[in-house]
Design a protein around this motif. Structure first.
Motif, PDB file in Angstrom:
ATOM      1  N   ILE B  11     -47.831  86.562 -41.906  1.00 61.73           N
ATOM      2  CA  ILE B  11     -48.415  85.616 -40.941  1.00 61.73           C
ATOM      3  C   ILE B  11     -49.611  86.237 -40.221  1.00 61.73           C
ATOM      4  O   ILE B  11     -50.639  85.599 -40.047  1.00 61.73           O
ATOM      5  N   ASN B  30     -49.459  82.363 -32.183  1.00 60.24           N
ATOM      6  CA  ASN B  30     -49.697  81.063 -31.552  1.00 60.24           C
ATOM      7  C   ASN B  30     -48.754  80.011 -32.137  1.00 60.24           C
ATOM      8  O   ASN B  30     -47.938  80.314 -33.014  1.00 60.24           O
ATOM      9  N   SER B  31     -48.893  78.778 -31.657  1.00 62.98           N
ATOM     10  CA  SER B  31     -47.927  77.746 -32.049  1.00 62.98           C
ATOM     11  C   SER B  31     -47.938  77.490 -33.561  1.00 62.98           C
ATOM     12  O   SER B  31     -46.893  77.285 -34.172  1.00 62.98           O
ATOM     13  N   LEU B  32     -49.148  77.543 -34.168  1.00 59.11           N
ATOM     14  CA  LEU B  32     -49.215  77.313 -35.619  1.00 59.11           C
ATOM     15  C   LEU B  32     -48.543  78.456 -36.380  1.00 59.11           C
ATOM     16  O   LEU B  32     -47.873  78.235 -37.389  1.00 59.11           O
ATOM     17  N   ILE B  34     -46.016  80.138 -35.256  1.00 56.54           N
ATOM     18  CA  ILE B  34     -44.565  79.974 -35.077  1.00 56.54           C
ATOM     19  C   ILE B  34     -44.036  78.908 -36.041  1.00 56.54           C
ATOM     20  O   ILE B  34     -42.964  79.066 -36.623  1.00 56.54           O
ATOM     21  N   MET B  35     -44.816  77.828 -36.213  1.00 57.96           N
ATOM     22  CA  MET B  35     -44.392  76.793 -37.157  1.00 57.96           C
ATOM     23  C   MET B  35     -44.275  77.371 -38.566  1.00 57.96           C
ATOM     24  O   MET B  35     -43.314  77.112 -39.285  1.00 57.96           O
ATOM     25  N   GLY B  36     -45.261  78.182 -38.956  1.00 63.55           N
ATOM     26  CA  GLY B  36     -45.227  78.820 -40.273  1.00 63.55           C
ATOM     27  C   GLY B  36     -44.064  79.785 -40.379  1.00 63.55           C
ATOM     28  O   GLY B  36     -43.369  79.840 -41.409  1.00 63.55           O
ATOM     29  N   SER B  39     -40.784  77.939 -40.859  1.00 62.29           N
ATOM     30  CA  SER B  39     -40.712  77.439 -42.234  1.00 62.29           C
ATOM     31  C   SER B  39     -40.352  78.574 -43.204  1.00 62.29           C
ATOM     32  O   SER B  39     -39.485  78.430 -44.067  1.00 62.29           O
TER      33      SER B  39
END
Lengths: 496, 73
Positions: B11, B30-32, B34-36, B39
């Motif tokens: 990441i 960052n938030s993106l 964390i989303m990755g 997943s």
């Protein structure tokens, strides 16, 4: 009662006196009375909306949390849905009616968005078992209605603000002076910079069909600064006021125009709104069962990288749809949201290709030149172009304004014997605006470099320190823009 | 633990994930990201991470992430 009115500062002084005179344990009651009084003075007819929303959230949270054991999941979900429908329904209804039937004399309750978001965040946190529900309805009402943040935020979180409001704070000279400094700084940003630039910006945008070149470009640039100073100024007044009572509200701006990407810009501009949409909209979307199922099927057909994009792009799409709808229901705001969300989505998809391209061109991503290029690019993409779209009276007008920026020099306006006066300005206005913006730029650079400016000022010798305070006060009094009856312009974001 | 560190490295390779305990609080992720991360963790460990678990304490360090994964397995 505006945050820039003399009445507001008398109100703060009286509230602070009452707060510090009461016993520590019940000081929160002074804040509650002040907050309800403030709201009633601002918008008495809409006070029932504030009270009803707080009651719905408070009792909804109690039902979700249950008395002893947690109620079963379907019941908790039903209560949550009911509360969310009521809260979002009121906000959406008011905004929609204002857009579809502007002729209906519907009053937009002051701060409706901000206390609705506070309530939504609280009820979702309780549903996700992040903390216990508040047991005292009056304390909860104080959290929602706390007067410094009710007009324009920052949007509070119960777990960070609640305990600060409910525990009594002793009078502390340093904290009170820090609060007053922040208020004065906020007034400087609002009255000296934002409202002064606003005169020129309004004059040019109102007559955009006859304005060209440098004049149009200056108005577009000044509008980006005006909006920032207007909003940041208001939040600094709110944070300074809270500091007097010993309460720290969250930071809402962190030098946004120094951002190196649009995504970063939205983590530095209106920080608490971005965090609200991230935590309560984007994140639930990305971890929802539907998106996970979609992501898994994409993984099988298109691979890991594409699957990761599914969750992040779904979140970006929903967040920007909500952000656009919140800012406004017109076509301007739809395009504005598509523009911002589209750039962020595009940069997610292209991230690896950008890296490959930089390597191929031997561009060092940590070089000073590339950093400055990124800042300038982000300022244009997030600070300038989208602002033209929302400031222009229509989408068509926005295109005309962009075209006029590069049509000719625009200086022919001055050849007709008319000077800056045609824009409601004088050379004096220009000199003050430029000087004040340079001071603001210097402060921003120092903050960006991690310099604790207020601590530095506090460490100065007393005469020098007070000289600085007086200079700031006099600059606000002498160079601030005051309308008829010394009534400054309303804050731009108050309309949301 | 190795898999968690590997995912974090993929990441953001600039972060020394094994020695950080403020990945979220300091904004390193960052938030993106964390989303990755969520997943990737779900796929690598065949787990489901719900919103109740999405709090900074569970993602601030590789150890915290590993503890979360172990709890959900």
């Amino acid at each position: 009662m505006s945050y820039t009115s003399f009445a507001f500062f008398l109100f703060v002084a009286a509230s602070a006196a009452a707060y510090f005179l009461l016993p520590l344990k019940i000081r929160w009651a002074a804040l509650l009375c002040a907050s309800i009084g403030f709201y009633a003075a601002a918008d008495l007819t809409c006070l029932p909306v504030l009270l009803a929303e707080a009651a719905v959230s408070f009792f909804g949270a109690k039902l979700i949390r249950g008395g002893g054991d947690l109620p079963d999941a379907p019941k908790r979900r039903k209560v949550l849905l009911a509360v969310l429908i009521i809260l979002i329904g009121v906000l959406a209804a008011v905004k929609l009616v204002r857009y579809i039937r502007p002729d209906i004399p519907l009053i937009m309750p002051v701060g409706l968005s901000y206390y609705t978001f506070s309530n939504i965040g609280y009820i979702l946190d309780i549903y996700w078992k992040r903390y216990d529900a508040e047991s005292n309805p009056l304390k909860y009402l104080l959290f929602v209605s706390f007067f410094p943040h009710i007009l324009q935020g920052p949007i509070p979180r119960f777990d960070r603000l609640g305990h600060q409001l409910f525990e009594g704070h002793r009078f502390e000279y340093r904290r009170v002076t820090f609060g007053i400094q922040l208020i004065l700084y906020g007034l400087f940003q609002k009255l000296v910079i934002a409202d002064r630039l606003g005169i020129f910006v309004d004059a040019v945008f109102d007559d955009y069909q006859s304005q060209y070149g440098l004049v149009m470009l200056a108005a577009v640039f000044f509008y980006a600064i005006q909006l920032y100073m207007d909003f940041a100024g208001c939040v600094n007044i709110a944070r300074g006021t809270a500091q007097i009572f010993g309460i720290e509200l969250e930071e809402n701006f962190r030098q946004p125009y120094f951002s190196t990407s649009v995504d970063e810009f939205w983590r530095r501009w209106h920080i608490t709104l971005g965090a609200f949409f991230r935590d309560y909209v984007g994140m639930p979307v990305s971890v929802s069962k539907r998106v996970k199922r979609w992501s898994k099927s994409v993984r099988k057909s298109r691979g890991k990288e594409a699957a990761k994009h599914v969750s992040s792009l779904s979140a970006v799409a929903v967040v920007w749809l909500c952000t656009g709808l919140w800012h406004g229901t017109g076509l301007n705001y739809l395009i504005w949201a598509l523009w911002q969300g589209g750039i962020i989505a595009f940069s997610i998809i292209m991230e690896n290709r950008y890296k490959a391209m930089r390597n191929a061109l031997h561009i060092r991503s940590d070089s000073r030149g590339f950093h400055l290029f990124q800042i300038a690019r982000t300022f244009l993409l997030a600070g300038i172009i989208p602002r033209i779209i929302t400031r222009a009276p229509s989408v068509g007008a926005a295109f005309v304004i962009i075209k006029h920026c590069f049509a000719n020099s625009g200086l022919q306006q001055f050849h007709l014997g008319k000077g800056l006066e045609q824009y409601g300005w004088s050379r004096w206005h220009l000199a003050i605006a430029v000087t004040a913006m340079l001071i603001q730029l210097l402060i921003s650079i120092l903050k960006e470099r991690g310099v604790m400016i207020r601590e530095r000022i506090a460490s100065l010798a007393l005469p020098l320190r007070w000289l600085l305070y007086l200079m700031l006060l006099y600059s606000v009094v002498l160079f601030g823009i005051y309308g008829p009856g010394f009534d400054p312009k309303n804050f731009v974001y108050m309309g949301f | 633990m190795e898999t968690v560190l590997q995912i974090l490295h993929e990441i953001n390779s600039d972060i020394d994930s094994s020695n950080q305990d403020d990945l979220i609080d300091s904004g390193l992720l960052n938030s993106l990201d964390i989303m990755g991360l969520i997943s990737d963790l779900e796929d690598a460990f065949d787990i489901e991470i719900s919103m109740e678990e999405v709090v900074p304490e569970n993602f601030n360090s590789a150890e915290a992430i590993y503890a979360l994964v172990t709890r959900l397995k």
